[in-house]
Scaffold this motif. Sequence first.
Motif, mmCIF file in Angstrom:
data_model
loop_
_atom_site.group_PDB
_atom_site.id
_atom_site.type_symbol
_atom_site.label_atom_id
_atom_site.label_comp_id
_atom_site.label_asym_id
_atom_site.label_seq_id
_atom_site.Cartn_x
_atom_site.Cartn_y
_atom_site.Cartn_z
ATOM 1 N N THR A 72 -0.704 -71.864 48.876
ATOM 2 C CA THR A 72 -0.650 -73.149 49.564
ATOM 3 C C THR A 72 0.583 -73.929 49.137
ATOM 4 N N ARG A 73 1.352 -74.409 50.107
ATOM 5 C CA ARG A 73 2.502 -75.276 49.896
ATOM 6 C C ARG A 73 3.526 -74.652 48.933
ATOM 7 N N ASN A 74 3.912 -73.404 49.185
ATOM 8 C CA ASN A 74 4.954 -72.729 48.424
ATOM 9 C C ASN A 74 6.193 -72.545 49.293
ATOM 10 N N THR A 75 7.349 -72.327 48.649
ATOM 11 C CA THR A 75 8.600 -72.155 49.376
ATOM 12 C C THR A 75 9.360 -70.938 48.861
ATOM 13 N N ALA A 76 9.750 -70.051 49.795
ATOM 14 C CA ALA A 76 10.625 -68.914 49.487
ATOM 15 C C ALA A 76 11.931 -69.114 50.240
ATOM 16 N N TRP A 77 13.017 -69.218 49.508
ATOM 17 C CA TRP A 77 14.326 -69.517 50.111
ATOM 18 C C TRP A 77 15.414 -68.627 49.509
ATOM 19 N N ASN A 78 16.185 -68.000 50.358
ATOM 20 C CA ASN A 78 17.403 -67.300 49.950
ATOM 21 C C ASN A 78 17.140 -66.149 48.972
ATOM 22 N N ASN A 79 16.003 -65.480 49.134
ATOM 23 C CA ASN A 79 15.766 -64.247 48.382
ATOM 24 C C ASN A 79 16.379 -63.076 49.137
ATOM 25 N N ALA A 80 16.730 -62.006 48.435
ATOM 26 C CA ALA A 80 17.500 -60.933 49.056
ATOM 27 C C ALA A 80 16.717 -60.161 50.101
ATOM 28 N N LYS A 81 15.400 -60.104 49.963
ATOM 29 C CA LYS A 81 14.614 -59.313 50.915
ATOM 30 C C LYS A 81 13.656 -60.203 51.710
ATOM 31 N N THR A 82 12.378 -60.198 51.386
ATOM 32 C CA THR A 82 11.379 -60.889 52.209
ATOM 33 C C THR A 82 10.859 -62.132 51.491
ATOM 34 N N GLY A 83 10.614 -63.184 52.255
ATOM 35 C CA GLY A 83 10.084 -64.396 51.653
ATOM 36 C C GLY A 83 8.660 -64.224 51.160
ATOM 37 N N PHE A 84 7.736 -63.836 52.053
ATOM 38 C CA PHE A 84 6.328 -63.616 51.716
ATOM 39 C C PHE A 84 5.937 -62.231 52.217
ATOM 40 N N LYS A 85 5.537 -61.352 51.297
ATOM 41 C CA LYS A 85 5.212 -59.970 51.646
ATOM 42 C C LYS A 85 3.792 -59.655 51.156
ATOM 43 N N PHE A 86 2.854 -59.542 52.107
ATOM 44 C CA PHE A 86 1.452 -59.299 51.769
ATOM 45 C C PHE A 86 0.884 -58.271 52.724
ATOM 46 N N GLY A 87 0.525 -57.110 52.158
ATOM 47 C CA GLY A 87 0.028 -56.039 52.993
ATOM 48 C C GLY A 87 -1.321 -55.501 52.571
ATOM 49 N N THR A 88 -1.763 -55.829 51.350
ATOM 50 C CA THR A 88 -3.004 -55.272 50.816
ATOM 51 C C THR A 88 -4.030 -56.346 50.528
ATOM 52 N N ALA A 89 -3.613 -57.412 49.846
ATOM 53 C CA ALA A 89 -4.539 -58.500 49.539
ATOM 54 C C ALA A 89 -5.016 -59.169 50.821
ATOM 55 N N ALA A 90 -6.205 -59.764 50.740
ATOM 56 C CA ALA A 90 -6.686 -60.609 51.828
ATOM 57 C C ALA A 90 -6.224 -62.027 51.511
ATOM 58 N N ALA A 91 -4.981 -62.324 51.872
ATOM 59 C CA ALA A 91 -4.368 -63.592 51.488
ATOM 60 C C ALA A 91 -4.557 -64.641 52.576
ATOM 61 N N THR A 92 -4.781 -65.857 52.141
ATOM 62 C CA THR A 92 -4.762 -67.009 53.038
ATOM 63 C C THR A 92 -3.515 -67.815 52.704
#
Length: 392
Positions: free
Chosen positions: A295-315
């Motif tokens: 909740t309310r996080n920021t991913a900026w200017n990382n070399a690959k992906t900002g948010f990467k979720f493929g296994t967890a049941a993330a909200t």
Amino acid sequence: MSVFLKALAVALPLAQAAEIYVSPTGADTAAGTIDAPLQSIQVAVNQATPGDTIYLRKGTYSPSSNIQINKSGTASAPYSLRAYKGEKITIDGEDLPGTPADLDASLPNEDRGIIHVQDAEYWVFSDLVLVNGPYGMYVRDASNNRYERLVTANNYETGFQMQGASSNNTVLYLDSYGNRDPRKNGESADGFACKEGEGEGNLLKGARLWDNVDDGLDLWEFKSAVTIEDTISWGNGFNRWDFTPFEGDGNGFKLGGGDDADIGPANHVITNCFAFNNAKDGFTDNSQPGDFKLTRNTAWNNAKTGFKFGTAAATLTENVSAVNGEKSTSLSDGQVSERNSWDNSADWGNGSFVTVDSELVKGARDADGKIASSSFLVPAFGEEIGARTEWA
């Protein structure tokens, strides 16, 4: 029992608590008073009884063996190891075994950490700088402890590592940077890590994790929930030490991972955190199952992906991803995504923020330990999403 006797029974243990003083210029034959301090931190630890406070006087301590913490206080009479009245304390581990260990060598458990906390409860550690050790702070099977305003820098493994059966620990206002592991060519020296164990009630709040050779934060094979708040992770995963081959990863927040037999579900909670300028992803579950809440996080200017979720049941709710090198997000069908920057058609770039000047979060902390307030990566058009350093 009368009210007076009850009060006396509570007061007596507090009255018996002692203050033990240590100084680099002290002597271990001394009384351990402020005027006649000990020299060895370990001698003070050995002498202390529950409720005692060990005060370290200013200067640099250079132990030849690490500081072993393996006894417990109580909730009403914790041990305390801290700097005296704002004095600057550095514990330099360069003379310890494993600084560094040989390439591909194994580092024995007992040698890990400038301060090695194992099977110990109810300790408070505060205002210490730990440098050049085989790990900085190493915590194993230790619960109900508090670590506040620590710096773990330039160590030959992870700066602050917690593992095993460790629960109800609080880590506040940690700065952890420049940690590297020559024995693994950069494979596993993180800023902060919970690894290979189970625990509950662990909190990391207000940390800055930067320029570590592997990940900023790593929850490898840690099977239970960790709560992470108000934490910033940047510049991790770059080969500043000319390791060949280079094995570092470089995620801002690596929220799991490991072998299938050991990985287990976890329910991590990540709130108001920043990941920027990392060599890989900003936030990733790294194939960890569990029920994550971001909740309310920021991913900026990382070399690959900002948010990467493929296994967890993330909200994922009210997060921001912008200017990441490969893609904004990589989410499987099992993720719940609501009111995030990528959930509408807006194109987020550097101009979407009040300022992208990262120097604003890299300076001295406020007197209370908090990261200095600024408008870094605050959305420019008033959107109530993403992380803030404008602390409530």
